[in-house]
Scaffold this motif. Structure first.
Motif, PDB file in Angstrom:
ATOM      1  N   LYS A  31       0.839  -1.206   0.000  1.00 31.18           N
ATOM      2  CA  LYS A  31       0.000   0.000   0.000  1.00 31.18           C
ATOM      3  C   LYS A  31       0.872   1.253   0.000  1.00 31.18           C
ATOM      4  O   LYS A  31       0.561   2.250  -0.655  1.00 31.18           O
ATOM      5  N   ASN A  32       2.007   1.180   0.741  1.00 28.35           N
ATOM      6  CA  ASN A  32       2.963   2.291   0.773  1.00 28.35           C
ATOM      7  C   ASN A  32       3.991   2.197  -0.347  1.00 28.35           C
ATOM      8  O   ASN A  32       4.982   2.930  -0.353  1.00 28.35           O
ATOM      9  N   GLN A  33       3.792   1.251  -1.287  1.00 23.30           N
ATOM     10  CA  GLN A  33       4.629   1.074  -2.476  1.00 23.30           C
ATOM     11  C   GLN A  33       6.083   0.757  -2.118  1.00 23.30           C
ATOM     12  O   GLN A  33       6.998   1.128  -2.852  1.00 23.30           O
ATOM     13  N   ILE A 130      -8.233  -1.146  -3.112  1.00 25.89           N
ATOM     14  CA  ILE A 130      -7.234  -0.361  -3.852  1.00 25.89           C
ATOM     15  C   ILE A 130      -7.139  -0.859  -5.285  1.00 25.89           C
ATOM     16  O   ILE A 130      -7.068  -0.071  -6.235  1.00 25.89           O
ATOM     17  N   ASP A 134      -8.141   1.529  -8.401  1.00 22.85           N
ATOM     18  CA  ASP A 134      -7.149   1.795  -9.453  1.00 22.85           C
ATOM     19  C   ASP A 134      -7.712   1.416 -10.824  1.00 22.85           C
ATOM     20  O   ASP A 134      -7.448   2.087 -11.824  1.00 22.85           O
ATOM     21  N   LYS A 158     -10.571   3.095   6.711  1.00 26.35           N
ATOM     22  CA  LYS A 158      -9.292   3.811   6.800  1.00 26.35           C
ATOM     23  C   LYS A 158      -8.754   3.788   8.225  1.00 26.35           C
ATOM     24  O   LYS A 158      -9.506   3.875   9.195  1.00 26.35           O
ATOM     25  N   THR A 162      -1.686   7.075   5.219  1.00 26.20           N
ATOM     26  CA  THR A 162      -1.618   6.618   3.829  1.00 26.20           C
ATOM     27  C   THR A 162      -3.023   6.390   3.276  1.00 26.20           C
ATOM     28  O   THR A 162      -3.308   6.739   2.124  1.00 26.20           O
ATOM     29  N   ASP A 163      -3.912   5.814   4.095  1.00 26.37           N
ATOM     30  CA  ASP A 163      -5.304   5.638   3.667  1.00 26.37           C
ATOM     31  C   ASP A 163      -5.941   6.995   3.346  1.00 26.37           C
ATOM     32  O   ASP A 163      -6.625   7.151   2.334  1.00 26.37           O
ATOM     33  N   LEU A 166      -4.591   8.285  -0.005  1.00 27.05           N
ATOM     34  CA  LEU A 166      -5.134   7.551  -1.150  1.00 27.05           C
ATOM     35  C   LEU A 166      -6.593   7.938  -1.402  1.00 27.05           C
ATOM     36  O   LEU A 166      -7.010   8.101  -2.554  1.00 27.05           O
ATOM     37  N   TYR A 170      -7.878   9.463  -4.932  1.00 32.28           N
ATOM     38  CA  TYR A 170      -8.966   8.865  -5.711  1.00 32.28           C
ATOM     39  C   TYR A 170     -10.098   9.871  -5.919  1.00 32.28           C
ATOM     40  O   TYR A 170     -10.655   9.989  -7.017  1.00 32.28           O
ATOM     41  N   LEU A 209       4.698   8.187  -2.075  1.00 32.98           N
ATOM     42  CA  LEU A 209       3.495   8.806  -2.628  1.00 32.98           C
ATOM     43  C   LEU A 209       3.711  10.268  -3.015  1.00 32.98           C
ATOM     44  O   LEU A 209       2.832  10.876  -3.632  1.00 32.98           O
ATOM     45  N   LYS A 212       3.135  11.252  -6.651  1.00 30.81           N
ATOM     46  CA  LYS A 212       1.715  11.365  -6.998  1.00 30.81           C
ATOM     47  C   LYS A 212       1.130  12.677  -6.486  1.00 30.81           C
ATOM     48  O   LYS A 212       0.264  13.281  -7.126  1.00 30.81           O
TER      49      LYS A 212
END
Length: 617
Positions: A31-33, A130, A134, A158, A162-163, A166, A170, A209, A212
């Protein structure tokens, strides 16, 4: 018998809890890539099948390539966790394929979401949500509301920053019209932008993030038609994304946006260059569709109508291949949901209805086409007249602006040339006048030494050493004449050697990375940039109490981006006023202003400082 049953039940529950713990950590990392750490966690999972599937999922998410994994097979004896991961892998493979099959991807992600709910694990639910969001983000069209229940469920689940980030990202995408039409946005769009800024104030600059975040800021300023500021944020996004190989496709999206911005500014050659970068990063047929459509628009701006028609025709072919008109994800979902009801319709009634609908559609289509052509012709004629008037007015303004800019450039060039001539003059005077004088003093002293040598031997010896030393220093200064490392080897080599010296002497680890510095810049610009970086490093040594400094120098073709990042104690940037700027910022401001560049300083207490400089070249 009862005791043995309890024992086996205990082992089963313990095994499931171990899986749950590992898998939750894994999906928090994805989720945090942080895909590298996710692969490390997957490698320590005891169950061999689950370990392999988790590793493959992390690899698939990091490469975004459907060719990287074999297709997993769902078995009846698979655990719920393994079935969940396999469905995600299948869904992402349909998503990342050259020709996306988003309906099949939707089915797999929906099965994964159902499993996460049945397992009663919110981390798994969020991972599936997620994936679905996406998917909808890549297919968003005007009027589509299919994403709403999934986004609402994500809001309910959430649990961390990070939630929150995101959810806002979105919401920003879904409240706008889409990638290629940003003329109108939902009324809530601007409140989401404010929320995004407040959330990222608490994120470290190293968070994955952040690219982004800068990308969405670029989109915002593009909507506001502030193209210069939009470009600045897209460049920042690209600079941060360049640190990770797995963000190549994201950098392709940024390049596409930069191409569109340059087209709006009528810088068509630069627009083509960025579009070429975007095309090299494209993997999906959908990306190729957008690339061709933008190429057609650029060639139309050039009045190269043959090439414009060629790329428009190719984009239409891909559009029909993808089935965008009749095969969107939204319509596909509705088709699946209503399939049972449609099968109950009588065949004769259906044919009759189709004939009537087709006749009405043909009639309405003809009327719509006729009206559209007339409207377009009227609109074009009106816009052409308005454009001619605006161009005439803009020409006068542009003439004055060009004269001022040319005069400012001449002044700056004269200032740099004057500085170099002054250094040359001082060097010549040191060499010709003071050097000759010191040589004469030495001859006279030697003559005096011969006469008085007996009584003052030690005094004469020390004095002679001092004269020799002074003479040597004067010669060294005179011969240098500003032809050191900068003139011989250039900016990058000078910065690298300065970084090595600081790392050795000061105990501060300084790293330098470059992108696109294959050719030298103009000498005075390299000298000014070197002094700016030198001043920034001096500030870090004096004030930051840092142990690491990263210097990124990136050549974007028309812009040079310099990013200096340290892990020091940071400071509050809003407390620095224009009248009391410390840490050498006045000197840096002046140098950047001479180069017509921009300076951006971002810092947080205990989290370090990032200085971003953009210089036009």
């Amino acid at each position: 018998m009862y005791k043995w049953a309890r024992f086996f039940f205990f082992l089963l529950v313990q095994n499931l809890s171990l899986h749950a713990s590992d898998i939750e950590v894994f999906f928090d990392l994805t989720k945090n890539q942080d895909f590298v750490e996710a692969q490390k966690v997957a490698a320590h999972v005891n169950d061999e099948n689950l370990r392999e599937s988790l590793y493959n999922l992390a690899l698939l998410l990091s490469t975004k390539s459907s060719d990287i994994n074999k297709i997993p097979t769902l078995r009846e004896d698979d655990s719920d966790y393994l079935r969940f991961v396999k469905n995600l892998i299948l869904g992402y493979k349909y998503t990342y394929g050259t020709k996306q099959n988003n309906l099949e991807a939707f089915k797999r992600f929906s099965l994964a979401l159902k499993l996460g709910y049945e397992i009663n694990n919110t981390v798994l639910e969020k991972a599936a949500l997620i994936a679905l969001l996406d998917l909808f983000r890549s297919e968003i069209f005007i009027g589509s509301k299919q994403f709403e229940p999934y986004l609402e469920r994500f809001v309910e689940l959430k649990s961390d920053q990070t939630d929150d980030a995101l959810i806002v990202i979105y919401s920003l995408v879904f409240s706008s019209k889409g990638d290629d039409d940003l003329e109108g946005v939902d009324s809530q769009y601007y409140s989401y932008i404010e929320k995004l800024d407040s959330i990222f104030n608490f994120f470290p600059k190293s968070h994955s993030l952040y690219p982004k975040y800068y990308y969405e800021k670029g989109i915002y300023y593009k909507i506001e038609e502030n193209f210069n500021k939009s470009k600045s944020f897209f460049v920042k996004s690209d600079s941060l994304a360049s640190r990770h190989d797995w963000q190549k496709d994201f950098r392709g999206d940024v390049a596409w946006q930069l191409a569109a911005l340059h087209m709006e500014n009528k810088q068509l050659s630069k627009a083509k260059n960025y579009l070429k970068i975007a095309a090299q990063a494209s993997k999906k047929l959908r990306d190729t569709f957008y690339n061709y459509r933008l190429a057609a628009a650029i060639f139309e701006k050039e009045e190269n109508y043959d090439s414009s028609y060629y790329y428009l025709r190719k984009s239409v072919d891909i559009e029909y291949e993808l089935g965008y008109k009749n095969n969107t994800l939204e319509s596909s979902i509705l088709t699946v949901q209503n399939q049972t009801d449609r099968l109950k319709l009588d065949k004769l009634e259906l044919e009759s209805s189709n004939i009537r609908n087709r006749n009405w559609a043909i009639l309405l289509g003809l009327l719509l086409v006729t009206g559209t052509i007339i409207g377009v012709l009227i609109n074009k004629n009106s816009k052409r007249k308005q454009l001619l008037a605006e161009q005439q007015k803009a020409l006068e303004v542009q003439k004055v602006s060009n004269m001022l800019k040319e005069q400012e450039l001449v002044t700056i060039d004269a200032m740099v040339l004057g500085q170099e001539k002054e250094r040359q003059r001082v060097a010549d005077e040191l060499h010709d006048d003071l050097g000759s004088l010191m040589a004469a003093v030495k001859l006279q002293f030697n003559s005096l030494e011969a006469k008085e040598k007996k009584g003052n031997l030690e005094t004469f010896s020390k004095t002679e050493e001092l004269i020799d030393e002074a003479y040597g220093k004067i010669r060294a200064i005179a011969h240098a004449k500003n032809s050191g490392l900068m003139a011989k080897q250039g900016l990058l080599q000078a910065v690298n050697q300065m970084a090595e010296k600081i790392s050795i002497v000061k105990g501060l680890e300084v790293s330098v990375s470059d992108h696109g510095l294959d050719t030298r810049l103009e000498n005075s610009m390299e000298l000014t940039l070197f002094r700016i970086i030198q001043e920034l490093l001096t500030n870090v040594i004096k004030h930051a109490e840092a142990t690491e400094v990263n210097i990124h120098i990136t050549n974007h073709g028309d812009t040079l981006n310099v990013l200096v990042e340290d892990n020091g104690k940071g400071f509050e940037t809003h407390q620095i006023t224009n009248t009391e700027k410390g840490m050498g910022l006045k000197s840096i401001d002046k140098r950047i202003a001479h180069l017509q560049g921009s300076l951006d300083i971002e810092s947080e207490l205990t989290k370090g400082t990032v200085v971003i400089i953009d210089i036009p070249i």
